[in-house]
Design an enzyme around this catalytic site. Structure first.
Site, PDB file in Angstrom:
ATOM      1  N   GLU A 198     -10.426 -44.412  47.545  1.00  0.00           N
ATOM      2  CA  GLU A 198     -11.036 -45.442  46.836  1.00  0.00           C
ATOM      3  C   GLU A 198     -12.251 -46.124  47.521  1.00  0.00           C
ATOM      4  O   GLU A 198     -13.066 -46.734  46.882  1.00  0.00           O
ATOM      5  CB  GLU A 198      -9.860 -46.271  46.845  1.00  0.00           C
ATOM      6  N   SER A 254      31.370 -47.182   6.401  1.00  0.00           N
ATOM      7  CA  SER A 254      32.965 -47.006   6.472  1.00  0.00           C
ATOM      8  C   SER A 254      33.241 -47.111   7.961  1.00  0.00           C
ATOM      9  O   SER A 254      34.402 -47.176   8.468  1.00  0.00           O
ATOM     10  CB  SER A 254      33.018 -45.340   6.150  1.00  0.00           C
TER      11      SER A 254
END
Length: 774
Positions: free
Chosen positions: A161, A427
């Protein structure tokens, strides 16, 4: 005669010496000494004027033919001119730059108030055995010290970096120049020039927008950081806050996310792979594109070798090592759990200002099986049934959630369908109806007629649109007959059904209308699954929970769960009956695909109107699990049912979750009695509680009183004995018992014209007891 006039030109006396003369005293008179210009001087001026009009560089010449030439400009003079004007340009450039910096710097707070914000606290969410599920908080990772990391990890970051990090003052002029040249050549931004310090300034104070104002403010803040902190302090802050993708902020969170280990334990190759992520985490993540991630890692290793951080042998070894990234559970299901924990956390500890650890009840093995089952079910059957989403919840019989899957893929949708979505259970709601009926005095052997029925303006139909005639409650529940459920809800009253559902753990509002029998009120999967837990644990109400303990990283306990649920909510007699009937659902009813070899299991299928939702909730003595399939927009599926799709996937999950566990029977030991074996004059256990002997002749119940010898208050399970008083017409030679609901026909107990049943004493409601209101 006069004298002749001399026409020759007059010769003026001059003091100038002839070319042969020598003026040894320097007393020669020139044109400049004359009061008025001489002819020769005027001639030279005219010639000079003519020469200037013809071009530069020609010298004017006098009568004598002599002139002056301009000196040539040397290379040194050119350099002096360039240096001069360059200095002028630099001065004005610095003035302009200072003005720009001052303008945009004025948008920042006063420098005396600048301070690095405290790192937001991290929440580490771990499983029941301490394994990391996820990190949450604004950073999403735990803080680490530079001294605790292997040297090659920060070195890899610096090499990749900002190679001049330890030599620049926060800005890198060389890097900026290189980036500008690259931009000029490519015509676009192809190379970044931000230093680690600039990136940190952006993370700490600014937004990610790409504007001139932000870049200038970033530079100002970077210089301030360099003046305020040491290089190691800046690098440590950077490593703890930079984003590595997949929700991981900070190098420790990234190491755990991608490799399943803390940052202090990563290898050189893994460190290079982490450093390679930073320019584009979503593109270079090893879990997304392993080949690209490996290429990036090799590039970082070569940069470390270039900068002298590692030897050639170390570089060669690092490039030859194969890294196996830790993949998330299917669909990133663990992140659904983490989100749910974060939603619950404020209710337990309020605000927290330091890193904390949340110990959950999640079993990562069961969680992985749940995620895999959902993913496989959608992959295999999604197109067939036109379903796009699913959710699953599994808990132990005491309500401790062991697995939760909130959807197909967390990266595509963070909506938690297991906790947040409310849908009609169909149900799957019927067990509460049947429990209410059992509490009113009915039994699994009680007979009701499966036939077309109308209650008010509502005429429920069976899923198959076929009817079986007289059936027991056991048969009606296991085969999910809608008409019988509607009759039972009408007999006991919809309000009674709602009370039972709430007592067992349903928290959602339920409308006490006739259709409640078929699950028309919406619930979520978590609460519905929790309401089935009492069937598995002996009748005790539970509170579904995922947080077991909350503590600081130093070990101080902020919260620890104590106690259990809400006490007894199903009485032992009814519990045995319900478990017997719910077992038949898997053994001979609609959920035969859910049967688990070697285990007693009960459950109930559910399919909502127009096949929008397919449910199955089932349980063993070891685990309770519910599963839902459907579409987020509520669109109908291709006839997906709880008995086909949901029961099948439930079986696949539960079979895996029960591997290696010793089978146990369900609580309750009910012995079913065949109704056909009863003598019509015997006293079968089907009398509706609240209808004691003494009602003969009242309101026509039974019509004309009881026949001679028939026990008072008995309710025949099948036909009526010979000689039963007329009043109930026969159909096809078979007697019709008083259970067909509708105007003009016979009325069952509790209907209009008959004394209402006397309610039996009930324990206080689930939530009233939970909060101590009763």
């Amino acid at each position: 005669m006069g004298r002749e006039r001399n026409t020759e030109e007059r010769i003026e006396p001059v003091l100038e010496p002839t070319p042969d003369d020598t003026d040894e005293f320097g007393l020669r008179v020139t044109d400049a000494d004359r009061a008025s210009p001489s002819r020769a001087q005027r001639s030279r001026k005219a010639a000079s004027s003519r020469g200037s009009s013809k071009g530069r560089g020609k010298a004017a010449r006098g009568k004598s033919g002599r002139g002056r030439s301009r000196k040539p400009v040397t290379f040194g003079a050119y350099l002096r001119r360039i240096a001069y004007w360059g200095a002028i340009a630099c001065i004005w450039g610095f003035v302009a730059l200072g003005g720009i910096v001052a303008y945009f710097g004025a948008e920042l707070p006063r420098i005396t108030s600048w301070t690095v914000p405290d790192r937001p606290p991290n929440v580490r969410i771990v499983s029941a055995d301490g394994e990391l599920i996820a990190n949450r908080g604004d950073t999403g990772g735990e803080a680490v010290r530079l001294a605790d990391l292997p040297n090659y990890l920060p070195q890899a970051i610096v090499a990749a970096e900002d190679r001049r990090f330890y030599s620049h003052f926060g800005l890198d002029p060389i890097g900026m120049t290189r980036a500008l040249i690259a931009v000029a050549r490519a015509g676009a931004a192809v190379q970044g020039a931000s230093t680690i310090t600039q990136q940190l300034a952006r993370h700490l104070f600014l937004t990610q927008e790409k504007t001139v104002e932000r870049k200038i403010q970033e530079a100002i803040l970077a210089v301030w950081l360099e003046a305020r902190y040491s290089k190691d302090e800046i690098l440590e802050m950077y490593l703890n806050r930079v984003y590595f993708g997949a929700g991981a902020y900070g190098v420790d969170a990234a190491a755990r996310r991608y490799f399943g280990k803390p940052a202090a334990s990563v290898t050189l190759t893994e460190a290079a792979m982490l450093a390679g992520l930073l320019p584009a985490p979503s593109r270079y993540a090893p879990t997304v594109n392993r080949e690209v991630a490996e290429e990036r890692a090799q590039l970082v290793v070569s940069l470390m070798l270039r900068d002298g951080y590692i030897t050639e042998r170390e570089a060669s070894l690092a490039m030859s090592v194969e890294v196996t990234p830790r993949r998330e559970m299917a669909g990133g299901s663990g992140r659904y759990v983490a989100d749910w924990v974060m939603d619950l956390l404020p209710g337990f500890v309020g605000r927290y200002g330091e890193d904390i650890i949340v110990d959950t009840t999640i079993d990562l093995g069961i969680q992985a099986e749940a995620a895999a089952a959902v993913e496989a079910g959608l992959a295999q059957h999604g197109a067939e049934y036109d379903v796009s989403q699913a959710a699953l919840v599994a808990m132990d019989p005491n309500g401790a959630v062991k697995a939760l899957v909130g959807g197909r893929d967390y990266s595509e949708s963070q909506f938690n369908r297991a906790v947040t979505a409310e849908r009609q259970p169909g149900s799957a709601f019927k067990p509460f109806v049947y429990l209410a009926a059992l509490e009113a005095g009915l039994t699994p052997e009680t007979v009701r007629v499966d036939a077309p029925v109308t209650i008010g303006n509502w005429s429920p139909e069976n899923y198959t649109e076929q009817y079986r005639g007289p059936v027991t409650l056991m048969t009606a529940l296991s085969n999910s007959l809608n008409t019988v459920a509607a009759q039972l809800a009408h007999e006991v009253g919809p309000a009674r059904v709602v009370e039972v559902a709430h007592r067992l753990g349903i928290a959602s509002d339920l409308a006490p209308n006739p259709s409640i029998a078929l699950g028309t009120s919406e619930v979520n999967l978590l609460e519905l699954t929790g309401a089935f837990a009492p069937f598995a644990n002996g009748g005790n109400g539970v509170i579904p929970h995922v947080i077991r303990r909350i503590r600081t990283v130093d070990g101080d306990v902020l919260y620890e769960r104590r106690g259990s649920g809400s006490g007894q909510v199903i009485w032992p007699e009814q519990l045995g009956m319900m478990n017997y009937m719910l077992r038949q659902t898997l053994e001979s009813g609609t959920a035969q695909r859910a049967t688990i070899e070697g285990w007693q299991a009960g459950g109930k299928t559910g399919t909502s109107q127009n096949w929008r939702d397919a449910w199955f909730v089932g349980f063993t003595a070891h685990l309770v699990a519910g599963i839902w399939f459907g579409n987020d927009d509520g669109s109908p599926t291709e006839r997906a049912t709880g008995g086909a799709l949901s029961a099948s996937v439930w079986h696949d999950f539960m079979a895996k979750a029960h591997e290696g566990v010793t089978p146990e029977d369900l609580p309750g030991n009910y012995i079913y009695q065949d109704p056909n074996a009863f003598s019509p004059y015997a006293q079968p256990p089907q009398m509706v509680q609240g209808y004691p002997p003494g009602y003969e002749g009242q309101q026509g119940y039974p019509p004309g009183g009881y026949p001679q010898g028939y026990p008072q208050g008995a309710y025949p399970p099948q036909g009526y004995p010979q000689g039963y008083p007329q009043g109930y017409p026969a159909e096809n030679g078979q007697p019709v018992p008083p259970m067909v609901v509708g105007a003009g026909g016979p009325l069952p107990p509790g209907a209009v014209g008959y004394p209402p049943p006397q309610p039996q004493p009930q324990r206080p409601g689930f939530f009233r007891r939970l909060f101590g209101l009763d």
